[in-house]
Design a protein around this motif. Structure first.
Motif, PDB file in Angstrom:
ATOM      1  N   CYS A   1      -7.995   0.404  -6.426  1.00 55.65           N
ATOM      2  CA  CYS A   1      -6.544   0.310  -6.070  1.00 55.65           C
ATOM      3  C   CYS A   1      -5.699  -0.420  -6.938  1.00 55.65           C
ATOM      4  O   CYS A   1      -6.028  -1.335  -7.922  1.00 55.65           O
TER       5      CYS A   1
ATOM      6  N   CYS B   1      -8.696   4.415  -2.589  1.00 56.69           N
ATOM      7  CA  CYS B   1      -9.791   3.461  -1.977  1.00 56.69           C
ATOM      8  C   CYS B   1     -10.568   4.227  -1.289  1.00 56.69           C
ATOM      9  O   CYS B   1     -11.871   4.028  -1.308  1.00 56.69           O
TER      10      CYS B   1
ATOM     11  N   PRO C   1      -7.110  -4.276  -1.114  1.00 57.15           N
ATOM     12  CA  PRO C   1      -7.290  -3.996   0.253  1.00 57.15           C
ATOM     13  C   PRO C   1      -8.490  -4.684   0.642  1.00 57.15           C
ATOM     14  O   PRO C   1      -8.743  -4.967   1.834  1.00 57.15           O
TER      15      PRO C   1
ATOM     16  N   CYS D   1       0.939  -1.162  -0.067  1.00 59.54           N
ATOM     17  CA  CYS D   1      -0.091  -0.100   0.041  1.00 59.54           C
ATOM     18  C   CYS D   1       0.965   1.383  -0.045  1.00 59.54           C
ATOM     19  O   CYS D   1       1.790   1.485   0.602  1.00 59.54           O
TER      20      CYS D   1
HETATM   21  S1  SF4 Z   1      -5.777   2.638  -2.901  1.00 60.38           S
HETATM   22 FE1  SF4 Z   1      -5.955   2.322  -0.736  1.00 60.38          FE
HETATM   23  S2  SF4 Z   1      -4.968   0.252  -0.426  1.00 60.38           S
HETATM   24 FE2  SF4 Z   1      -4.458   0.873  -2.501  1.00 60.38          FE
HETATM   25  S3  SF4 Z   1      -2.483   1.799  -2.426  1.00 60.38           S
HETATM   26 FE3  SF4 Z   1      -3.922   3.399  -2.340  1.00 60.38          FE
HETATM   27  S4  SF4 Z   1      -4.297   4.028  -0.227  1.00 60.38           S
HETATM   28 FE4  SF4 Z   1      -3.244   1.815  -0.265  1.00 60.38          FE
END
Ligand code: SF4
Ligand code: SF4
Length: 326
Positions: free
Chosen positions: A55, A17, A60, A11
């Motif tokens: 993501c 997300c 996640p 992450c």
């Molecule tokens: S979308 Fe959310 S889970 Fe994916 S890298 Fe970005 S912060 Fe992390």
């Protein structure tokens, strides 16, 4: 656990997300915090999977499902061991006559929620498939989506799904639940949601009496790529779509589902009926006090074909939809 740790490490904290998380938008959980191991919002996580669709770096949804199981102390339910389902059939569901399976062109997978709570949706689906000249057999069993099944490792879940699907013989597996579709496909099984299957037979749908209805389409959060299939089916039946946006029903997640359902009802304003793809969405809309009537996409096709027999089991009654011979 090792896999979860690696997914967490991947992450980058970008927050994509968070942008799509329906719970976060209602003051519920924050997927970015969940990814760094903060359990404080986990009970407000819907388990919808929209975070993973957004993501680009990690998964996640996988991580939060593990957290949900742990935080709620979930275990594979006894009902799975006894009847192959995550829940037992309700008394109400036992009053619905079983569908007549009269063919082997399609294996219809109702999933636990349909089978044990709203079995009349399966009757309607059998009827819808009959209208395109095909006969159904049944594929009864759980797709292992619920968080409780994270007690099993990935390999065991994959192998149980493949065992459920049986030998690959070219017979389509057609589901009534977008969650079931997603899980079966994740194990390499060639399953498709009924809206995708019906769209493959769009010419048959166009020959049915036209349904002059204003509908709102709500594909649900686990719908993946089926949105366009749903729009294709309802338009092929002659319906007019009134909504441009759609979203998650919130399942039964404390503090967020009521807020999400109010948003959905607003989006559906002006519709005679809401069309859904998921039995959990169906139950939410059909029990929403003062809500717009709802049908599953399979029911809409059955109605166009002249079979409205499933509608007597709905809690919110459906207005009579006008049918015109094309
Ligand atoms: S979308 Fe959310 S889970 Fe994916 S890298 Fe970005 S912060 Fe992390
Ligand atoms: S599963 Fe759904 S509710 Fe939970 S963090 Fe992901 S997007 Fe948010």
């Amino acid at each position: 656990m090792e896999k979860t740790a690696k997914l967490r490490e991947a992450c980058v904290g970008c927050g994509d997300c968070r942008e799509v998380c329906p719970s976060y938008g209602c003051g519920g959980c924050d997927p970015v915090s969940l990814m760094v191991g903060d359990y404080s919002g986990i009970h407000a996580c819907i388990g919808c999977g929209l975070c993973s669709r957004a993501c680009k770096h990690t998964d996640p949804h996988y991580v939060v499902m593990e957290m949900l199981r742990e935080a709620k102390g979930l275990h594979v339910p006894d009902s799975y061991r006894s009847c192959g389902m995550v829940i037992e059939p309700s008394e109400e569901s036992k009053t619905v006559p079983s569908p007549k399976f009269d063919g082997s062109d399609v294996r219809l997978m109702p999933g636990c929620v349909v089978k044990c709570r709203v079995p009349f949706l399966e009757n309607a689906a059998v009827s819808a498939i009959k209208t395109i000249g095909l006969g159904c057999g049944e594929l009864e069993g759980c797709c292992l989506y619920p968080a409780a099944f994270r007690e099993m490792n990935d390999e065991e879940r994959d192998s149980r799904r493949r065992e459920l699907a049986g030998p690959v013989d070219g017979t389509p597996i057609v589901t009534l639940c977008t969650g079931c579709t997603m899980e079966m496909v994740s194990s390499g099984i060639d399953a498709l949601h009924i809206s995708e299957f019906l769209l493959q037979h769009v010419e048959s749908l166009k020959s049915l009496p036209r349904l002059h209805a204003k509908v709102a389409v709500q594909p649900g959060c686990t719908s993946g790529k089926i949105e366009s299939a749903m729009f294709g089916v309802v338009r092929a039946l002659g319906c007019t779509v009134v909504n441009e946006v759609f979203g998650c029903c919130g399942k039964s997640t404390k503090d967020v589902s009521e807020k999400l359902m109010l948003q959905r009802q607003k989006e559906c304003d002006g519709a005679d009926v809401v069309v859904v793809a998921c039995p959990t969405c169906f139950r939410k809309y059909d029990s929403f006090d003062g809500g717009i009537p709802v049908v599953h996409i399979g029911e809409l096709v059955a109605i166009a074909a002249g079979d409205a027999s499933s509608l007597c089991y709905h809690k919110i009654s459906i207005p009579k939809l006008e049918r015109k011979i094309p």
